[in-house]
Scaffold this active site. Structure first.
Site, short mmCIF file in Angstrom:
data_model
loop_
_atom_site.label_atom_id
_atom_site.label_comp_id
_atom_site.label_asym_id
_atom_site.label_seq_id
_atom_site.Cartn_x
_atom_site.Cartn_y
_atom_site.Cartn_z
N ASP A 70 0.60 3.34 2.56
CA ASP A 70 0.27 4.15 3.75
C ASP A 70 -0.62 5.26 3.52
O ASP A 70 -1.95 4.90 2.92
CB ASP A 70 1.62 4.51 4.32
CG ASP A 70 1.57 4.69 5.65
OD1 ASP A 70 0.83 3.95 6.43
OD2 ASP A 70 2.15 5.89 6.33
N ASP A 95 0.71 -0.94 -0.05
CA ASP A 95 0.11 -0.05 0.00
C ASP A 95 0.88 1.37 -0.10
O ASP A 95 2.23 1.38 0.14
CB ASP A 95 -0.99 0.09 1.22
CG ASP A 95 -0.01 -0.11 2.60
OD1 ASP A 95 0.40 0.80 3.01
OD2 ASP A 95 0.45 -1.11 2.98
N1 ADE Z 1 1.33 1.37 5.62
C1 ADE Z 1 1.75 0.57 6.62
N2 ADE Z 1 1.97 0.67 7.86
C2 ADE Z 1 2.56 -0.01 8.73
N3 ADE Z 1 2.72 -1.32 8.51
C3 ADE Z 1 2.41 -1.77 7.23
N4 ADE Z 1 2.27 -3.11 6.92
C4 ADE Z 1 1.78 -3.09 5.42
N5 ADE Z 1 1.34 -1.74 5.33
C5 ADE Z 1 1.80 -1.17 6.31
#
Ligand code: ADE
Ligand SMILES: CSC[C@H]1O[C@H](OP(=O)(O)O)[C@H](O)[C@@H]1O
Length: 285
Positions: A210, A208
């Protein structure tokens, strides 16, 4: 046979490709590891698979007994650990589905995560200048090269406390600090692997963006697991290719603690020396 530990993260709870499988239930001076460790052979290697959150994902990041997990690997004779981790991308060019071979960490954990074996009667300071093993990273790079996956061969992982995902302000701050990916688990895992003189490398799967990127939906568990389900086979494939190859042994990880301990051996209690014998006994003979 090389003994390789695989610490599986979100979405990687088992490794079906292993042969001659045995379940190993262990205890350590720090308590039991996250789950039973599954031992098996793959190619020319013996693998020890441990899901860091447990098979049912019962253990949140801040409750993982990292010391027990690393100590258990040491008891099993593991020389190299590959951490497979889901991460959020903090960079436009690291897209969901890409792999990142992390080479640096920023430890931004803040709660009580016991992060050292050197305590209560022994003091030691290992170097974390180069926190991941260059030889293991190189072997992973070669293995990934044989797959149809976009690989980023460097990256700084910031380990946040969680379990909540970051605020947008925090996400921007991590970017400003130079981090490329964010996760919640690789610290203190990497520090403890170094203290235990085990090679450590992280195969990070970007899931992703974030929440810093305003034209993308912010991260959610659903998003992480969906991308992981689609890509976990690639990660398993990498491990399979890696297990069939020889990993260069030119690193210094196996002697990381040789000059790290300040406390003279004769000043360390017998009890403590017995407890830490699997880690440092070779220096106390
Ligand atoms: N955006 C994110 N923040 C923290 N841990 C994660 N693991 C996968 N995506 C994450
Ligand atoms: C399920 S999303 C957040 C969760 O995923 C990552 O776990 P891991 O590093 O074990 O793959 C992240 O660090 C969080 O623990």
């Amino acid at each position: 046979m090389t003994k390789i530990g695989i610490i599986g993260g979100s979405g990687l709870y088992r490794m079906d490709a292993l042969k001659n499988v045995q379940e190993v239930e262990l205890d350590t001076p720090y308590g039991p590891p996250s789950d039973i460790i599954v031992q098996g052979t793959l190619g020319d290697a013996t693998l020890f698979f441990l899901p860091r959150h447990g098979r049912q994902h019962l253990i949140p990041p801040g409750e993982i007994n990292f010391r027990a997990n690393i100590f258990a690997m040491k008891l099993l004779g593991v020389e190299k650990i590959i951490s497979v981790s889901a991460v959020g991308s903090l960079r436009e060019h690291i897209e969901p589905g890409d792999m990142v071979l992390v080479d640096q960490f920023i430890d931004f954990t803040r709660a009580d995560r016991p992060a050292t074996f050197f305590e209560k009667g022994i003091t030691g300071h290992v170097s974390m200048a180069q926190p991941t093993c260059p030889c293991l990273r190189d072997a992973l790079k070669q293995a990934i090269g044989s797959l149809d996956v976009t690989l980023h061969s460097h990256g700084t992982y910031i380990c946040m406390e969680g379990p909540q995902f970051s605020s947008r302000a925090e996400s921007h701050m991590y970017r400003a600090w130079g981090a490329d990916v964010v996760g919640m688990t690789n610290m203190p895992e990497a520090k403890l692997a170094r203290e235990a003189e085990i090679c450590y490398a992280t195969l990070a799967l970007s899931t992703d963006y974030d929440c810093w990127k305003e034209d993308e939906e912010h991260v959610s568990v659903e998003m992480v697991l969906e991308i992981m389900h689609r890509n976990v086979e690639n990660a398993k494939q990498v491990l399979q290719v890696l297990a069939a190859r020889t990993i260069d042994a030119g690193c210094q990880c196996g002697s990381a603690a040789a000059n790290a301990v300040i406390t003279p051996a004769d000043a360390i209690s017998r009890e403590l020396r017995e407890k830490l014998f699997p880690l440092y006994g070779k220096y106390w003979q």
